[in-house]
Design an enzyme around this catalytic site. Structure first.
Site, PDB file in Angstrom:
ATOM      1  CG  HIS A 290      -3.146  -0.874  -6.962  1.00 19.02           C
ATOM      2  ND1 HIS A 290      -3.598  -0.178  -5.876  1.00 19.02           N
ATOM      3  CD2 HIS A 290      -3.292  -2.180  -6.610  1.00 19.02           C
ATOM      4  CE1 HIS A 290      -3.991  -1.002  -4.917  1.00 19.02           C
ATOM      5  NE2 HIS A 290      -3.812  -2.238  -5.353  1.00 19.02           N
TER       6      HIS A 290
ATOM      7  NE  ARG B 295      -4.296  -1.323   0.138  1.00 16.38           N
ATOM      8  CZ  ARG B 295      -4.445  -2.386  -0.675  1.00 16.38           C
ATOM      9  NH1 ARG B 295      -3.523  -2.699  -1.541  1.00 16.38           N
ATOM     10  NH2 ARG B 295      -5.558  -3.106  -0.634  1.00 16.38           N
TER      11      ARG B 295
END
Ligand code: NDP
Ligand code: OXD
Length: 308
Positions: free
Chosen positions: A271, A223
């Protein structure tokens, strides 16, 4: 009985087809066509807006389309029903590929050869033996453990750091705050597989980076909130950190003006290190729906106290 689907990045149709085939009496609704919120019992979601789940008064469970549930847990109105996350569901293999690729990329001097190619420079660099290039994994859970084992199988010394002690073949384990400094001191490539929690937010900061040997590399497929971006940029600019491969960012999509895009020592991916795909993951959702309907505990229930 009905299920509501919310995601701005996943196509609902393969999920609808797989779930309809296995649980034909479950009505599948897709946001914004949610019908009467009172007859929605299950929510299958990725990053719904805060407060969105609170509109369903008879919700029995929330099923996350992702492995990480930090965005859901940040919702102050998150209903108090079981929350499940994806457990592997095809992502372990993808994450292991991403990590192995990153390690090989940095170990085999690929960023420097790419630079040389741009100026037609033929300049062999000193090889580094894999045995001298230790890879440190922060987080040895479902995804980190698989990635660590693939990298160990490639012949690299592998270290792993987790909250509680872990014993994995080919992985030297370190745990807790007390194990962190020794883990970092021997790590040439740091690969982050932690969940984003109160305890791990901003963990990759100037202090942690200073604990890595000069010339180490950072790989972050977990993250963006784990990294203090200005600290990483400063460490890259000073040469203490030689390169980074980053898949996740504090702000996504990464803004066009962000320095990571053009930094010569940074590789940016959007991502995609591991993507939930219905073909691999729907069976886990279906199994959980059937368990819940039988009154059994689902798999992958998030410990809200721990935050993962
Ligand atoms: P798990 O919950 O299975 O594993 C988490 C690991 O982190 C465990 O080993 C846990 O320790 C460790 N950990 C948690 N808190 C701490 C702490 N405070 N200090 C040290 N170790 C800690 O998660 P997954 O492996 O399934 O997923 C990891 C993360 O990957 C997700 O949370 C998500 O953010 C990210 N992800 C990113 C994707 C992408 O495409 N970029 C795709 C999928 C996931 P212990 O074993 O002791 O509990
Ligand atoms: C996840 C993700 O957590 O894709 O599954 O980031």
């Amino acid at each position: 009985m009905s299920l509501v689907f919310y995601s701005r990045s996943d196509d609902p149709e393969p999920w609808r087809a797989a779930i309809a085939a296995a649980v034909p009496d479950l009505e599948f609704r897709v946001d914004p066509d949610i019908g009467n919120p009172a007859d929605v019992h299950y929510a299958l979601v990725w990053k719904p807006p805060q407060g969105w789940l609170a509109q369903f008064p008879n919700l029995r469970a929330i099923l996350s389309l992702g492995a990480g549930v930090d965005a859901l847990l940040e919702d102050p109105q998150l209903p108090h029903v079981p929350l499940t996350r994806m457990v592997d569901a095809g992502m372990g293999r993808q994450m292991a590929e991403y990590a192995a690729h990153a390690v090989l990329h940095f170990h085999r001097h690929m960023p420097r050869y790419a630079e040389h190619q741009r100026v037609a420079r033929w300049a062999p660099l000193e090889p580094v033996a894999a045995r001298d290039f230790a890879v440190g994994f922060m987080g040895l859970g479902v995804l980190g453990a698989q990635a660590a084992q693939l990298v160990a199988a490639l012949g690299y010394p592998v270290l792993g750091w987790s909250r509680t002690p872990k014993s994995l073949p080919g992985v030297e384990g370190f745990a807790g705050d007390r194990g962190l400094a020794a883990f970092l001191a021997r790590t040439r490539v740091l690969v982050n597989f932690l969940p984003l929690t109160d305890a791990t937010r901003g963990i990759i900061d100037a202090r942690l980076l200073a604990g890595l040997p000069r010339g180490a590399f950072v790989v972050n497929p977990a993250r963006g909130g784990h990294v203090v971006e200005r600290d990483l940029l400063a460490a890259l600019d000073s040469g203490h950190i030689a390169g980074a491969m980053l898949d996740v960012f504090e702000t996504e999509p990464l803004p066009a003006e962000h320095p990571f895009w053009k930094h010569p020592s940074v590789v940016v991916t959007p991502h995609v290190a591991a993507v939930t795909q219905a073909a691999d993951a729907a069976s886990q959702v279906i199994d959980n729906l059937l368990r819940l309907e039988r009154g059994e505990a689902p798999v992958g229930v998030v410990d809200r106290g721990a935050g993962y």
